[in-house]
Design a protein around this motif. Sequence first.
Motif, PDB file in Angstrom:
ATOM      1  N   VAL A  86      -6.401   4.492   5.166  1.00 53.33           N
ATOM      2  CA  VAL A  86      -5.300   4.299   4.215  1.00 53.33           C
ATOM      3  C   VAL A  86      -5.334   5.400   3.155  1.00 53.33           C
ATOM      4  CG1 VAL A  86      -6.390   2.796   2.459  1.00 53.33           C
ATOM      5  CG2 VAL A  86      -3.986   2.476   3.052  1.00 53.33           C
ATOM      6  N   HIS A 121      -0.887  -3.324  10.818  1.00 53.47           N
ATOM      7  CA  HIS A 121      -1.792  -3.311   9.653  1.00 53.47           C
ATOM      8  C   HIS A 121      -2.621  -4.562   9.415  1.00 53.47           C
ATOM      9  CE1 HIS A 121      -0.036   0.495   8.833  1.00 53.47           C
ATOM     10  NE2 HIS A 121       1.061   0.055   8.275  1.00 53.47           N
ATOM     11  N   PHE A 180       0.817  -1.217   0.000  1.00 54.05           N
ATOM     12  CA  PHE A 180       0.000   0.000   0.000  1.00 54.05           C
ATOM     13  C   PHE A 180       0.852   1.269   0.000  1.00 54.05           C
ATOM     14  CE2 PHE A 180       0.515  -2.105   4.071  1.00 54.05           C
ATOM     15  CZ  PHE A 180       1.314  -1.189   4.725  1.00 54.05           C
TER      16      PHE A 180
HETATM   17  N1  SAH Z   1       9.044   2.017   7.238  1.00 54.75           N
HETATM   18  C1  SAH Z   1       8.475   2.490   8.457  1.00 54.75           C
HETATM   19  C2  SAH Z   1       8.213   3.980   8.484  1.00 54.75           C
HETATM   20  C3  SAH Z   1       7.736   4.671   7.251  1.00 54.75           C
HETATM   21  S1  SAH Z   1       6.067   4.470   6.775  1.00 54.75           S
HETATM   22  C4  SAH Z   1       7.236   1.709   8.776  1.00 54.75           C
HETATM   23  O1  SAH Z   1       6.860   0.837   8.006  1.00 54.75           O
HETATM   24  O2  SAH Z   1       6.666   1.903   9.839  1.00 54.75           O
HETATM   25  C5  SAH Z   1       5.135   5.286   8.030  1.00 54.75           C
HETATM   26  C6  SAH Z   1       3.761   4.697   8.244  1.00 54.75           C
HETATM   27  O3  SAH Z   1       2.892   4.972   7.133  1.00 54.75           O
HETATM   28  C7  SAH Z   1       3.780   3.166   8.387  1.00 54.75           C
HETATM   29  O4  SAH Z   1       2.882   2.796   9.394  1.00 54.75           O
HETATM   30  C8  SAH Z   1       3.284   2.737   7.034  1.00 54.75           C
HETATM   31  O5  SAH Z   1       2.808   1.415   7.065  1.00 54.75           O
HETATM   32  C9  SAH Z   1       2.243   3.780   6.754  1.00 54.75           C
HETATM   33  N2  SAH Z   1       1.829   3.897   5.358  1.00 54.75           N
HETATM   34  C10 SAH Z   1       2.538   3.706   4.245  1.00 54.75           C
HETATM   35  N3  SAH Z   1       1.773   3.891   3.148  1.00 54.75           N
HETATM   36  C11 SAH Z   1       0.555   4.225   3.582  1.00 54.75           C
HETATM   37  C12 SAH Z   1      -0.667   4.528   2.943  1.00 54.75           C
HETATM   38  N4  SAH Z   1      -0.793   4.525   1.618  1.00 54.75           N
HETATM   39  N5  SAH Z   1      -1.729   4.835   3.725  1.00 54.75           N
HETATM   40  C13 SAH Z   1      -1.621   4.832   5.078  1.00 54.75           C
HETATM   41  N6  SAH Z   1      -0.501   4.556   5.736  1.00 54.75           N
HETATM   42  C14 SAH Z   1       0.577   4.242   5.005  1.00 54.75           C
END
Ligand code: SAH
Length: 338
Positions: free
Chosen positions: A288, A215, A119
């Motif tokens: 999301v 998630h 995602f």
């Molecule tokens: N790699 C780390 C930090 C960066 S992402 C991690 O996975 O936690 C930061 C947060 O945003 C993470 O919880 C990730 O899963 C979430 N994230 C990434 N893409 C997203 C999306 N399209 N919608 C909502 N949350 C998202």
Amino acid sequence: MDKVDILSLTRQELLDNVLAIGEKKFRADQIFDWLHVKKVTEFSQMTNLSAQLREKLERNFCLKSLKIKKRLVSCIDNTVKYLYTMPDDERVETVLMEYKHGNSICISTQVGCKMGCKFCASTKAGFVRNLAPSEMLLQIYESERDSGRKINHIVLMGIGEPLDNYDNVIQFLNIISEKEDMSLRHVSVSTCGLVPRIYDLATLKLGITLSVSLHAPTNELRSSVMPVNDRYPIEELMTACKHYFEVTGRRISYEFALIDGVNDTRESADALISLLRGQNCHVNLIPVNEIKEGAFKRSASVEKYRKMLEEGGLNATVRRTLGADISAACGQLRRDNN
Ligand code: SAH
């Protein structure tokens, strides 16, 4: 020989380097002040040092800077999204958000990402390189300078997997902890669940908040959206998280992005409740963000899901959506500008 990246040094390392070029101890304090309090961008701005010393610094050290490639400002809530260009022309994103309790900044830790979450836009074009501690700090300093806002909270939730750039992230946190205007109590580090690094981090007993991107409550579902789950399945992740809490006394914050029809169902909520019951933790529900490449739709049952968790005894909140009008999902701005 490469010049030393001066902004990536802790106070002690800066002192060692200053003594090594034959200067006195108090010079290190002056330089630290110029770099991390006054936040100058060039050695020539360090006006209480002699021209000779400034030249010496120039010869021995490099002082990196970031350039703003793009700045998007939300008309709704003042959220600012920056696309920064680094000295090697690579780009990262940084987001500045206003909350009641102050300004929060979301910084990147890598250019691209290896983790492959289905995602997430940040990982679609793969991994390029790790960010240096200085490049993490500069996202804060440049955003402060540009916006005129004082930053109180730092979250490592931008592009990249912080625990996959472990040494540089720890060095960055060490520098932050030495700054009088910041505290690790106001820093969150987010991970997709690199279990061995969670154990490493626990040993340091830092005051940070650890956010774990969960998630999904079952291995089947989690593996289908997060490949990292094949390496470190949920049982191992939960054992590491419980250990982290026992050692540090800091409760884990679980990130849970709700995707329509995938993880926003009654069954999902029940499974999450039984997975986390009894743990001293918090669940952060995120609607999301839809990305171009993804087939995932935002759940329409976010509040309903939160209630189900609450009725099941879990501590859950919904993350406020900020910057909805500039809401390119994490990593999308960099993708669109390459
Ligand atoms: N790699 C780390 C930090 C960066 S992402 C991690 O996975 O936690 C930061 C947060 O945003 C993470 O919880 C990730 O899963 C979430 N994230 C990434 N893409 C997203 C999306 N399209 N919608 C909502 N949350 C998202």
